[in-house]
Each structure stands twice: as C-alpha cells, then as structure tokens.
Design a protein around this motif. Sequence first.
Motif, short mmCIF file in Angstrom:
data_model
loop_
_atom_site.label_atom_id
_atom_site.label_comp_id
_atom_site.label_asym_id
_atom_site.label_seq_id
_atom_site.Cartn_x
_atom_site.Cartn_y
_atom_site.Cartn_z
N ASP A 2 0.82 -1.21 0.00
CA ASP A 2 0.00 0.00 0.00
C ASP A 2 0.86 1.26 0.00
O ASP A 2 0.53 2.23 -0.67
N GLU A 3 1.96 1.22 0.75
CA GLU A 3 2.84 2.38 0.79
C GLU A 3 3.46 2.63 -0.58
O GLU A 3 3.53 3.77 -1.02
N LYS A 4 3.89 1.58 -1.25
CA LYS A 4 4.47 1.74 -2.59
C LYS A 4 3.42 2.29 -3.56
O LYS A 4 3.70 3.19 -4.35
N PHE A 5 2.21 1.76 -3.48
CA PHE A 5 1.13 2.25 -4.34
C PHE A 5 0.88 3.73 -4.10
O PHE A 5 0.76 4.52 -5.05
N PHE A 6 0.83 4.12 -2.83
CA PHE A 6 0.59 5.53 -2.51
C PHE A 6 1.73 6.40 -3.01
O PHE A 6 1.50 7.48 -3.56
N VAL A 12 2.75 10.46 -9.52
CA VAL A 12 1.87 10.81 -10.64
C VAL A 12 1.18 12.14 -10.36
O VAL A 12 1.12 13.02 -11.24
N ALA A 13 0.65 12.29 -9.16
CA ALA A 13 -0.06 13.53 -8.80
C ALA A 13 0.87 14.74 -8.85
O ALA A 13 0.48 15.81 -9.33
N ARG A 61 -4.06 17.09 -2.30
CA ARG A 61 -5.03 16.53 -1.35
C ARG A 61 -6.25 15.97 -2.07
O ARG A 61 -6.71 14.87 -1.77
N GLY A 62 -6.78 16.75 -2.99
CA GLY A 62 -7.96 16.30 -3.73
C GLY A 62 -7.70 15.04 -4.53
O GLY A 62 -8.55 14.15 -4.60
N ARG A 63 -6.51 14.94 -5.09
CA ARG A 63 -6.16 13.79 -5.92
C ARG A 63 -5.84 12.56 -5.07
O ARG A 63 -6.18 11.44 -5.43
N LEU A 64 -5.20 12.75 -3.92
CA LEU A 64 -4.70 11.63 -3.13
C LEU A 64 -5.62 11.20 -1.98
O LEU A 64 -5.51 10.09 -1.50
N ARG A 65 -6.49 12.07 -1.55
CA ARG A 65 -7.35 11.73 -0.40
C ARG A 65 -8.15 10.45 -0.63
O ARG A 65 -8.17 9.57 0.25
N TYR A 68 -5.79 7.52 -0.23
CA TYR A 68 -5.38 7.37 1.15
C TYR A 68 -6.49 6.73 1.98
O TYR A 68 -6.25 5.82 2.77
N GLU A 69 -7.71 7.22 1.80
CA GLU A 69 -8.85 6.69 2.56
C GLU A 69 -9.07 5.21 2.23
O GLU A 69 -9.45 4.43 3.10
N GLU A 70 -8.82 4.83 0.99
CA GLU A 70 -9.03 3.45 0.58
C GLU A 70 -8.01 2.49 1.21
O GLU A 70 -8.36 1.38 1.58
N ILE A 71 -6.77 2.94 1.35
CA ILE A 71 -5.73 2.02 1.81
C ILE A 71 -5.45 2.11 3.31
O ILE A 71 -4.76 1.27 3.84
N LYS A 72 -6.00 3.10 3.99
CA LYS A 72 -5.66 3.22 5.43
C LYS A 72 -6.39 2.23 6.30
O LYS A 72 -7.21 1.50 5.98
#
Length: 72
Positions: A2-6, A12-13, A61-65, A68-72
């Motif tokens: 998950d950390e690598k994916f993020f 990308v963002a 934030r808009g792109r990554l939130r 982040y919410e999905e993997i936490k």
Amino acid sequence: PDEKFFRDELAVALGELPADQRAVVHLKLWGGLTFEEIAAALDTPPNTAASRYRYGLDKLRGRLRPIYEEIK
C-alpha cells in the motif's frame, strides 16, 4: 504494497501539477525551505510562492485523499 502504491500515486499527482506549483511544493516539503528561501530561489515574491504552495497542496489533497482513505 500500500505504501508503494501511494508513493507511486504521489509521483503521478506531483507530475500533474503545473511546473511552478510542483517546484514550490517540492522545495517546501522535501527541501524544507521557507517561503522566503523559495521565493529567492525561484525569483518570485514570497506571497506568490506561498499561494502556489497552497494551490498545489490543495490539488494533491484532492487527488490523493480518496486513495489514502481506501488504503488506510
């Protein structure tokens, strides 16, 4: 995983940000520079550096939130 994916999504963002915002975000977050130092490095007023940082961070934030919410 998950950390690598993020981290990959963060890269990308960052690449999607306008160059001026990307530069300020990078210098502030990873370089640890103040807005005055960033302004001097980029030959721009400190308030402009601060606003570019704020707009860039808002876009990140808009792109990554959701990710982040999905993997936490």
